[in-house]
Scaffold this motif. Structure first.
Motif, PDB file in Angstrom:
ATOM      1  N   THR A  16       1.511  -6.191 -15.575  1.00 35.76           N
ATOM      2  CA  THR A  16       2.557  -6.409 -16.574  1.00 35.76           C
ATOM      3  C   THR A  16       3.712  -5.452 -16.315  1.00 35.76           C
ATOM      4  O   THR A  16       3.562  -4.443 -15.612  1.00 35.76           O
ATOM      5  CB  THR A  16       2.025  -6.160 -17.999  1.00 35.76           C
ATOM      6  N   TYR A  30       5.059 -11.680 -19.593  1.00 36.69           N
ATOM      7  CA  TYR A  30       3.927 -11.974 -20.473  1.00 36.69           C
ATOM      8  C   TYR A  30       3.846 -13.469 -20.766  1.00 36.69           C
ATOM      9  O   TYR A  30       2.758 -14.045 -20.831  1.00 36.69           O
ATOM     10  CB  TYR A  30       4.065 -11.186 -21.784  1.00 36.69           C
ATOM     11  N   ARG A  52       2.463 -15.366 -17.838  1.00 34.04           N
ATOM     12  CA  ARG A  52       1.014 -15.161 -17.763  1.00 34.04           C
ATOM     13  C   ARG A  52       0.281 -16.101 -18.717  1.00 34.04           C
ATOM     14  O   ARG A  52      -0.722 -16.713 -18.355  1.00 34.04           O
ATOM     15  CB  ARG A  52       0.682 -13.703 -18.107  1.00 34.04           C
ATOM     16  N   GLU A  53       0.804 -16.218 -19.943  1.00 34.80           N
ATOM     17  CA  GLU A  53       0.170 -17.106 -20.916  1.00 34.80           C
ATOM     18  C   GLU A  53       0.328 -18.578 -20.520  1.00 34.80           C
ATOM     19  O   GLU A  53      -0.498 -19.419 -20.866  1.00 34.80           O
ATOM     20  CB  GLU A  53       0.747 -16.870 -22.311  1.00 34.80           C
ATOM     21  N   MET A  68       3.484  -9.007 -27.904  1.00 37.27           N
ATOM     22  CA  MET A  68       2.656  -8.870 -26.704  1.00 37.27           C
ATOM     23  C   MET A  68       3.003  -7.603 -25.937  1.00 37.27           C
ATOM     24  O   MET A  68       2.115  -6.914 -25.417  1.00 37.27           O
ATOM     25  CB  MET A  68       2.820 -10.095 -25.799  1.00 37.27           C
ATOM     26  N   ASP A 116       0.420  -4.458 -25.219  1.00 38.83           N
ATOM     27  CA  ASP A 116       0.195  -3.924 -23.883  1.00 38.83           C
ATOM     28  C   ASP A 116       0.468  -2.422 -23.850  1.00 38.83           C
ATOM     29  O   ASP A 116      -0.284  -1.643 -23.252  1.00 38.83           O
ATOM     30  CB  ASP A 116       1.104  -4.659 -22.885  1.00 38.83           C
ATOM     31  N   ASP A 148      -6.011  -6.299 -19.546  1.00 41.31           N
ATOM     32  CA  ASP A 148      -6.873  -7.444 -19.817  1.00 41.31           C
ATOM     33  C   ASP A 148      -7.840  -7.225 -20.984  1.00 41.31           C
ATOM     34  O   ASP A 148      -8.645  -8.101 -21.289  1.00 41.31           O
ATOM     35  CB  ASP A 148      -7.681  -7.799 -18.566  1.00 41.31           C
ATOM     36  N   SER A 189      -5.395  -5.801 -26.145  1.00 42.78           N
ATOM     37  CA  SER A 189      -4.086  -5.647 -25.509  1.00 42.78           C
ATOM     38  C   SER A 189      -3.408  -6.977 -25.223  1.00 42.78           C
ATOM     39  O   SER A 189      -2.283  -6.985 -24.715  1.00 42.78           O
ATOM     40  CB  SER A 189      -4.240  -4.884 -24.181  1.00 42.78           C
ATOM     41  N   ARG A 190      -4.051  -8.064 -25.542  1.00 43.01           N
ATOM     42  CA  ARG A 190      -3.556  -9.381 -25.172  1.00 43.01           C
ATOM     43  C   ARG A 190      -3.033 -10.158 -26.368  1.00 43.01           C
ATOM     44  O   ARG A 190      -3.141  -9.740 -27.524  1.00 43.01           O
ATOM     45  CB  ARG A 190      -4.676 -10.185 -24.491  1.00 43.01           C
ATOM     46  N   TYR A 233      -1.512  -6.747 -31.070  1.00 46.01           N
ATOM     47  CA  TYR A 233      -0.518  -7.831 -31.173  1.00 46.01           C
ATOM     48  C   TYR A 233      -0.287  -8.194 -32.645  1.00 46.01           C
ATOM     49  O   TYR A 233       0.856  -8.275 -33.112  1.00 46.01           O
ATOM     50  CB  TYR A 233      -1.040  -9.030 -30.385  1.00 46.01           C
TER      51      TYR A 233
END
Length: 421
Positions: free
Chosen positions: A78, A212, A215-216, A308, A312, A323, A327-328, A334
């Motif tokens: 990230t 981020y 990634r999602e 997000m 992180d 991960d 943290s996600r 979040y």
């Protein structure tokens, strides 16, 4: 010396243009009511003379967002992991910044959605509509379903785009004059507007959230580099057309008639009144819907993307890693930041903004875009990124120019923040 990172292993089928999406989210989230007003004011003061700034602004954001996306795909890390590799000084800047920024922005975002809703449906006050919008934003992103979030943002982008482009078409723009605005000239006294217009085309902390969102979306390897670049470019071309339409409205509707509008979100209410007077009540109402869509897309995007980033950050500081579930997206940190964005700022909507908090917001916020530009230059020119994905000469030149432009804008914003406080 940083440790050489290896690119994530390519897996799966090659992605196609049909998967485009996160870029439009980051671009739309960055274009809020304040950016629309800055563009309208530029058009009302200088006509088409600053059109070239819109183009420059879009190119700057394409360069920076591509850099953020390239770092994430090439390393599997990230952007905050990248910042952390540069030293703990990044914690000491980013931590206070994201906390103060979230508190002040939460109030501004809710007020920004409350204004057009109150004008359309005056049976509730601006704060009441704003609070309702904040709660709706919370409900939309609380469970962390990226697919739903992207669809909502796409719908809001469609509304704001059709509304503003429709308003621009109604003004019957002067095409020859519009073309002359592509010549880079700075009118007398127009430097501040140049900086605001070039820097404001979708430029906020949400630029850094792009990594981020991809990634999602499921874009996690260098195989996705091409579709990421296409996604980013298409998104900012669409955003550029939207901002161009806003400039046309300012030039044709306000500049030609010597009509001044207020600064801040109130300026968009002034424009809705001008549209209503010129084309009928329906035109003013339709524009207010577009105003609300622009404000709401920014609110929902921040509630999701910046939350997000905060998750992180906290997870990294606590040693959890990127991960870790906390943290996600949808994790404990979040959701904590979503609550921070929503509930404490409600107090500011009724009691006003504390001067020292606004000063801290202005000072810390002024440095974020230079921080992003400089750190991307640092990350993408060292062995923190595999050699094949490091900056080439054109990328370095573009990022240096971005950094210089944002440093100049930061100094101007810093001066305004201190003077305002």
């Amino acid at each position: 010396m940083a440790t050489q990172t290896s690119a994530p292993v390519d897996e799966g089928t090659r992605p196609t243009w049909k998967l485009v999406g996160p870029g439009l989210v980051v671009a739309a989230t960055g274009v809020g009511a304040a950016d629309l007003v800055a563009t309208l004011v530029a058009g009302s003061k200088y006509g088409y003379a600053l059109l070239w700034c819109v183009v420059v602004g879009c190119v700057m954001k394409i360069v920076l967002v591509e850099g953020a996306g390239r770092y994430s795909l090439a390393t599997g890390r990230t952007i905050y992991e990248g910042w952390s590799s540069l030293g703990k000084w990044t914690h000491w800047y980013f931590g206070p910044y994201i906390v103060v920024w979230g508190f002040v922005y939460g109030a501004a975002a809710m007020a920004g959605t409350g204004l057009p809703l109150h004008s359309l449906l005056p049976f509730m006050s601006v704060p009441a509509w704003g609070i309702l919008s904040g709660l709706i934003g919370l409900a939309l992103v609380w469970w962390g379903h990226y697919g739903l979030f992207e669809k909502v943002c796409a719908a809001l982008v469609g509304i704001m785009f059709v509304t503003m482009v429709g308003a621009a078409i109604m003004t019957v723009p002067n095409i020859p004059e519009l073309v002359t605005g592509l010549v880079p000239l700075i009118p007398d006294g127009g430097m501040v507007n140049v900086l605001a217009l070039a820097g404001g085309v979708g430029g906020t902390i949400t630029l850094a959230a792009y990594g981020y969102w991809i990634r999602e979306k499921g874009w996690t390897t260098t195989r996705h580099m091409g579709v990421m670049r296409l996604d980013n470019t298409v998104a900012y071309v669409v955003t550029g057309l939207f901002v161009l339409a806003t400039l046309i409205v300012g030039a044709e509707l306000l500049y030609s008639a010597s009509i001044a509008i207020k600064t801040g979100d109130q300026g968009l209410l002034d424009l809705s009144n001008v549209l209503a007077d010129r084309y009928g009540v329906w035109a003013g109402k339709v524009f207010l819907v577009g105003f609300w869509a622009a404000a709401m897309s920014s609110l929902v995007g921040v509630w999701n993307g910046v939350s997000m980033m905060f998750a992180d950050f906290v997870g990294h500081v606590r040693g959890h890693g990127a991960d870790h579930p906390d943290s996600r997206l949808g994790g404990r940190y979040y959701r904590a930041y979503i609550l921070w964005l929503t509930f404490p700022p409600m107090v500011m909507m009724f009691l006003g903004k504390p001067v020292y908090l606004i000063l801290a917001y202005g000072v810390l916020g002024a440095f974020f875009m230079p921080f992003l530009s400089v750190t991307l230059l640092w990350l993408l020119n060292t062995d923190r990124v595999p050699r094949e994905w490091r900056n080439k000469v054109p990328s370095n030149v573009a990022m240096v120019l971005c950094a210089l432009a944002f440093i100049a804008l930061a100094l101007n914003e810093l001066q305004k923040a201190v003077r305002g406080a």
